[in-house]
Structures are given as C-alpha cells and as structure tokens.
Design an enzyme around this catalytic site. Structure first.
Site, PDB file in Angstrom:
ATOM      1  N   ASP A 182     -59.125   9.312 -19.798  1.00  0.00           N
ATOM      2  CA  ASP A 182     -59.187   7.943 -20.259  1.00  0.00           C
ATOM      3  C   ASP A 182     -59.878   7.993 -21.617  1.00  0.00           C
ATOM      4  O   ASP A 182     -60.535   8.987 -21.956  1.00  0.00           O
ATOM      5  CB  ASP A 182     -59.926   7.035 -19.266  1.00  0.00           C
ATOM      6  CG  ASP A 182     -59.565   5.572 -19.485  1.00  0.00           C
ATOM      7  OD1 ASP A 182     -59.048   5.241 -20.574  1.00  0.00           O
ATOM      8  OD2 ASP A 182     -59.794   4.742 -18.575  1.00  0.00           O
ATOM      9  N   TRP A 183     -59.717   6.934 -22.384  1.00  0.00           N
ATOM     10  CA  TRP A 183     -60.173   6.957 -23.778  1.00  0.00           C
ATOM     11  C   TRP A 183     -61.705   7.021 -23.843  1.00  0.00           C
ATOM     12  O   TRP A 183     -62.381   6.058 -23.510  1.00  0.00           O
ATOM     13  CB  TRP A 183     -59.617   5.744 -24.517  1.00  0.00           C
ATOM     14  CG  TRP A 183     -58.282   6.008 -25.167  1.00  0.00           C
ATOM     15  CD1 TRP A 183     -57.973   5.800 -26.474  1.00  0.00           C
ATOM     16  CD2 TRP A 183     -57.088   6.542 -24.569  1.00  0.00           C
ATOM     17  NE1 TRP A 183     -56.667   6.185 -26.731  1.00  0.00           N
ATOM     18  CE2 TRP A 183     -56.107   6.639 -25.586  1.00  0.00           C
ATOM     19  CE3 TRP A 183     -56.738   6.992 -23.289  1.00  0.00           C
ATOM     20  CZ2 TRP A 183     -54.824   7.136 -25.352  1.00  0.00           C
ATOM     21  CZ3 TRP A 183     -55.457   7.482 -23.066  1.00  0.00           C
ATOM     22  CH2 TRP A 183     -54.528   7.555 -24.079  1.00  0.00           C
TER      23      TRP A 183
END
Ligand code: BGC
Length: 746
Positions: free
Chosen positions: A278-279
């Site tokens: 995930d970012w």
C-alpha cells in the site's frame, strides 16, 4: 556479487519477445552473441516462463532493483534499453481514478480522464449476483485498459467487522463466502482486458483509525476462516495477478512485509503474482526484501525525502536494497524472485500481444452500472406498500436532504472518481416523475468532502431546516434522502466514523418533518449500517449505497417500481453499536489500546455473532424485501448422509405469490451442533438469485461441497472436517429460515 553486463544487442530480440509473444522470434544473427555464455534467440523463445528467465539473465542488478519500486506516484520504471515498458496503475475499485500528478497527490488536471463510476462494492455484494460482478469487472477493466492502466488497484475484500470502519463501502460485506463468491468474477472480468486486478488490503485492514500503526492480534482460526478466504479465492479461483498489502501490523509485523505473504499467500496458495505495498506501507529494507513484498509504492510521505531530487531512489527497495544486494546481505535470488513476478504480471498485461483496446463511458458500461445499482438496492421497510410510488399528476413529492443532490463520487479517499456524469437522486427522480410535482429542499448542509479534514458548512442551517419543514408540509409524500457521505469521519478512507447514528442533525430534522408530514420514505445513502432510533417515524426505508454515475436513475427505477428490488444486506445492522461483536468487548477490541487490538469476537463476526449470542439485529445479514412475495416449497437435500468427497445438493421450488415478477435470493447456511470446537450457529455456504414471474414457480438447486464444512484446526494448523450431524438452514435471510434439514457426514 556478479553484475550481469549490458547486452544492448539484445534490444530487438527482447522487443520482439515483448510485443510478439505469440509469434516465433526471428532476430538478426549478431556475431557478438555467438558464444556459449550469451543469450541466444532460442533461449528467449518458448513459453512465458522461459522468456522471463531469459530476460532476468540479461538484466543488470541495478535494472532489477529499479523494477521493484515506484518511479512516480502510480508508475514503475521499465528497462528502456530492452524495451521493457513502465507499469501504470490507477485506483479502483469502483471506477478508474483520474490522473494523479507525477510526484504529488494533486490531480494532474487532464481533461480526457473522466470515466464511468460504478456502484460501490457494498452494492455489488448486496446484489448477490455473481454474473453482474463479472460484467462489472469486465466493464471496469475495459475502462482501465482504455486509460492505459496495467494494474487496477481493487477490488477490496476486507471483512466488515465494525460499522464504524470508514472504508466498508469499498468492500464486500461481513461474510467470507459472499465476498469470495462475488470477488472472483470481478477479477476475471477485469483481467480479461489484460489489466491486472489488485486485491486489497492483505490483511486485516478492517478499520481506518490508526491504520498505519495498529497491530492486530487474532487467532489463526479467525484469520483463516473469516479474514483470508476472499483473498484465497481471489488467488486460487480468480487467478488474480496482484495483491496489495495493508497498512496495519499483523501479529507484530507490518502487513506489507509479513510472514503471511511468504507462508500463506505465496507458499500455501501458490500465488505467482506481484505483492504491491500500500502507498507508504513499506517500512524497512530488510523486511521488504525478505518478507514477500515485490513492489514498493507510495513511500515518501513519511519523511523519507520527498524534498530530495530523486527520492524514489531512496525507497527501501531502491538504493538501500541495491547496496545490501551488492554487499551480499541478500542473495540475488531474492531480487530475481521479485522481478520474475513483475515480469510475469507484465507478460499478462502490458507485454501481452493480444490484449484488447478497451473503451470508456460506453452505453454498455452505463447499463452495467445501472443494473448493478438496481440489483443491489435493498428495500428494508415498506409499510402499507409505500413504495413503489406512482407518477400521478395529483401528487407532490418533497425530496429532502443533502444527499439528494450531493456528489458521492467526490471524496472518500483513493476511491474518489471523476465520472463523466453523475445523476443525482433528485435528477433521477425528476427524470422519472414527469406528472407528479417534485419539490426539493436541502434541509441541512455539510462542507465539501476533503481528505483528512472536516470543512464546516457555509449556509445558514436554521434557514435550511425551516425551508425543508415548509416543503415537507406542502407535499403528499416526503422522500428523505440522507445518510452518510464521503467526507472525513463518514464513509471515507483515512479514519473511522465517530458516531453510529446519523450525522449532521438529520435525526432532529426528521423528527421535525414528521410533525408536519407523516408520510415519509427514507432513501438511505451509505456504505455502512447506521443506528435508527427514528425507524418508526418512516413508512419505508431503502438502502441505496453509493451508486456512481447512474445513481439517480437507479434509485428512480426502484422507487417507481420499474425495477422490483432484490438486494440483500451484505452485513448486519445492529440495533446499537454494542450489539456488534467487535464493539461488545470494548476498546481493547476496537479501536485498540496502545496501538494493539485483539479481535476478541474471534470467528463470530457479523451474523455469526448475532445468531450465536442471540442478539437480534435491527436488520439481519441477507435480509431485503421485494414488491412481490415469495414462498419456498419442496426444500430438500439429495441425501441424508454424505462422505467427505461428496457434494450436498439442496433443492427447492421458489414460488412468486405476488402480483409482479421479481427475484429472490435463496440462501443456504450450515451449522454443526454438538461440535468439539466453538462454532457459529450457522454459516453461509451457498446462495442463488432466481427470478420468478408472478404466479409462477422456479426450481433452484445449490451444490455445496462437503469440504467447505471444514473448520481451521489450530492444533494441526490445517483444515479439518468434523464428522457427525450438521443442520442445513434454507431461507431468504440469515434470520428467516424456511426449513432446517439434518444431514450427517460419515
Ligand atoms: C489506499 C489504497 C490505494 C492507495 C493508492 C492508499 O492510501 O489505502 O487502497 O490504492 O492509497 O491511492
């Protein structure tokens, strides 16, 4: 450490390999290649796996490492000299997000990136219609392909554990079987376009509050029985090409580089695709290298160096990784495995010779969006047949509430969309009702939906309320279009809701309206359950979710009776928050204490909790009304006794006993009384949506493999089938069972 030398002469060969995968390769003979240690054309022909190995052999260590991390917010580097393309990603899961700037979260301001907004995944799940999920995935995949995306960051299958989770609208409800059944066709549909689906967020990102820090402690049984099945189905049945890690920790280790990625996802399930962080979900080079992460995205918002010239080279899987590979801290096979997976994803997507071209905003896509929307809308209450409402010239309908006109594709976080158009509920109702008089008042106002901030309203709230009461008083019917919205602390990424009840003074407004007009229907626009102490003040209630581009048309379709509702709740609506399993255990269970939380309700999530603890929900999982009535007859199993190799066939006749045609969802739950382990009373094991004409009957047959009755046995760390008696429950809601049948497993 040996670094493979550069082979410029291979460019044409690799290029052919990339773009003419299906064809045999006929490059020119280059005398420089004619020694036994160099790559020949033959060694890069053959199947994709051989081509991948051949490419890996030609890549330098630097090139390999460069493929394992972002080069911009949503893309990764290719290898220019070899013609290996970049990978481009875009958020889903309800539509392809507008272009984001190269280095910043701001939108890039393109004018050619508007798309179809499809209904939220809660709505898709509520349709209980896998065929529609396939159409949804395919249409969305076509739009992603047209927008030149190689990876679509969706769907989300985190299980609905608490009604406060700000992101529940992006997921498929509380039941692992429902989520698994609905996610598989979506994935296959997207991937038919040569676009990888990216199932997220693996795993246990079941709340937004403290999502980047919270450590989830959970039993292995609950993990395997409740929270992982939809991911497992995505891999083993959906053949998904990528998986996104979650922000939270699981058992002390960040999910984006967690033992669970190697041991469960890659080893036990044989996932051969790419694990994408995930970012900003990656936290160390060591763990990112060793614990299953393949592609690091979004790092740089945590002080890693957004201000330096090339901060992407400072990612955990960038220079720090390269250094450690060069030092021999990690064997080269570690990076090779990541690159192998990334190349495999590329051969399936941007290096596939035969992927279609895609298209966007077609009538077909709008039709799919509308069909999913109407199929997923759930009619919860309909006293005195309030709905459907006829289009009568003597009728005045007051449409009240901010959600009647508010855009619900704006806000919400990464699932925010820029649709070409979005029909609001008010527009949809006006378009459908040509004879009746439609009046409108906002009633209340909230500020714009902005990420991580609450912006106050600008209008005078007293005046709005007064105008709404007046409008309601002068109407025959009030349609209150309220609920939540996509703002911070509502149905939105980044944090959770602060209250279970309706926000923005809606309850008070409703009470005031009730004083002047008792003929109220509530159109509830949410992605979550809400508390309803006001329920007796409304004659009818319909949960319409967030429906995207065709929102207003779909709502009008249902309330006018053009479409007979057939959606069923994909999660329970508790009467009060404490009735929910996670909340019943207090703050150590939700939201956690000292950044740790214990999933104390264990396997008893959603209806499993309500059933087993005998806590009546307000509206049960699987519940939803129709404008017609159904009965079920001849409900039976094909046998009474089964072996573990057998399938159980449950059949019944569904009779439409009302005046119009409609669809019903037959639901089969199975429970094991007298089990040697803790069990929920019953668990959903099969369902089928069937349409039946008025006065007619349709036969339904549902197959359930005996193996699906296994439980996760922690003593052997494996699935185990308990022999003995089971009860099959057949009904049309988890709390409306027509028949119980005893069967036995030998
Ligand atoms: C979200 C992901 C999303 C990513 C990229 C993250 O904050 O959790 O679901 O795909 O951002 O926008």
């Amino acid at each position: 450490m040996k670094i493979t030398s550069t082979h410029n002469f291979l460019t044409p060969i690799i290029l052919s390999c990339l773009f003419l995968v299906q064809l045999s390769l006929h490059g020119q003979h280059n005398p420089q290649t004619s020694n036994s240690n160099t790559l020949t054309q033959n060694s890069i022909s053959g199947d994709i796996e051989s081509k991948i190995e051949a490419i890996i052999k030609t890549l330098t260590l630097e090139e390999k490492v460069a493929m394992c991390h972002a080069q911009s917010k949503f893309s990764t580097k290719g290898v220019e000299r070899l013609g290996i393309p970049e990978i481009w990603m875009a958020d889903g899961p309800h539509g392809v997000r507008a272009e984001i700037s190269w280095d910043a979260w701001a939108y890039a301001g393109w004018t050619n990136d508007s798309i179809t907004a499809f209904p939220a995944l809660t709505c898709l799940a509520a349709s209980f219609n896998p065929e529609l999920s396939s159409q949804y995935g395919f249409s969305l995949g076509e739009e992603a392909r047209y927008r030149k995306k190689d990876v679509l960051l969706g769907p989300g299958v985190n299980i609905y554990r608490t009604p406060l989770n700000g992101r529940n609208f992006e997921y498929m409800g509380e039941d692992p079987f429902l989520a698994s059944t609905m996610v598989v066709p979506y994935i296959k549909g997207v991937q038919k376009n040569g676009v990888a689906a990216c199932v997220k967020h693996y795993a246990l990102n079941n709340q937004e509050h403290w999502r980047d820090k919270i450590n989830v402690e959970i039993s292995n049984r609950a993990l395997h029985e409740i929270y992982l099945p939809a991911f497992k189905a995505s891999v083993q049945e959906g053949g998904v090409w990528s998986i996104m890690g979650a922000y939270n920790k699981v058992k002390g280790q960040y999910s984006c580089h967690n033992e669970m990625l190697n041991n469960i996802l890659k080893k036990d399930w044989n996932f051969d695709g790419v694990v994408i962080s995930d970012w900003s979900g990656a936290h160390t080079t060591e763990e990112s290298a060793l614990y299953g992460l393949d592609l690091e995205m979004g790092t740089g918002t945590d002080g890693l160096g957004t201000t330096t010239d090339d901060f992407y080279s400072q990612y955990y899987l960038a220079n720090p990784f390269l250094e450690r590979l060069k030092n021999g801290d990690f064997p080269e096979s570690i990076v090779d495995d990541k690159v192998r997976r990334i190349l495999r994803l590329m051969f399936r997507t941007n290096m596939s010779a035969n992927r279609p071209l895609g298209n966007v905003n077609t009538k077909a896509h709008h039709d799919v969006a509308r069909n999913v929307a109407t199929d997923g809308i759930v009619l919860l209450k309909n006293k005195g047949n309030f709905f459907p409402i006829k289009d009568d010239k003597n009728l005045t309908i007051a449409v009240i509430g901010e959600n009647a006109t508010r855009s619900m594709t704006a806000g919400g976080g990464s699932s925010e969309l820029k649709p070409k158009f979005e029909i609001s509920p008010l527009e949809g109702i006006k378009a459908r009702y040509k004879n009746a008089t439609i009046t409108h008042a906002m009633g209340y106002q909230t500020g714009p939906s902005v990420y991580a901030r609450v912006i106050p309203p600008t209008l005078n709230l007293d005046s709005l309320r007064t105008a709404a009461i007046k409008t309601a008083k002068n109407a025959d019917i009030v349609l209150f279009v309220g609920g939540l919205n996509k703002s911070h602390l509502q149905d939105c990424e980044g944090d959770d809701r602060l209250q279970f009840g309706l926000p923005f003074g809606q309850e008070d407004l409703l009470k005031d309206i009730y004083k002047v007009n008792k003929n109220i229907g509530f159109i509830l626009v949410t992605g979550n359950a809400v508390e309803m102490p006001w329920l007796d003040k409304v004659n009818a209630l319909v949960e319409t979710w967030y429906l995207g581009s065709m929102s207003g048309h779909a709502i009008a379709d249902v309330i006018s009776g053009d479409v007979n509702p057939s959606g069923k709740l994909p999660f329970s609506f508790p009467v009060k928050l404490k009735d929910n399993g996670a909340h019943s255990f207090g703050t150590s269970s939700y939201p956690g204490e000292n950044m740790i939380q214990y999933y104390k309700e264990d396997i008893l999530v959603g209806y499993r909790w309500h059933d087993t603890k005998k806590i009546k929900p307000l509206y049960a999982f699987g519940y939803g009304l129709s404008y017609t009535s159904f009965s079920m007859s001849d409900i039976k199993t094909d046998k009474k006794t089964y072996t573990q190799e057998d399938s159980i066939t449950i059949s019944c006749a569904v009779n439409n006993t009302g005046l119009i045609s409609g669809s019903e969802v037959i639901q089969v739950y199975i429970g094991k009384p007298k089990s040697k382990v803790k069990r929920a009373i019953k668990e959903l094991k099969g369902f089928q949506k069937v349409s039946v004409d008025s006065g007619k009957q349709n036969n339904v047959s549902i197959n359930i493999h005996v193996k699906s009755l296994t439980f996760y046995d922690e003593t052997i760390s494996d699935w185990n089938l308990e022999k003995g008696d089971y009860i099959v429950y057949v009904g049309n809601a988890s709390d409306n069972i027509y028949k119980k049948i005893k069967i036995s497993i030998k």
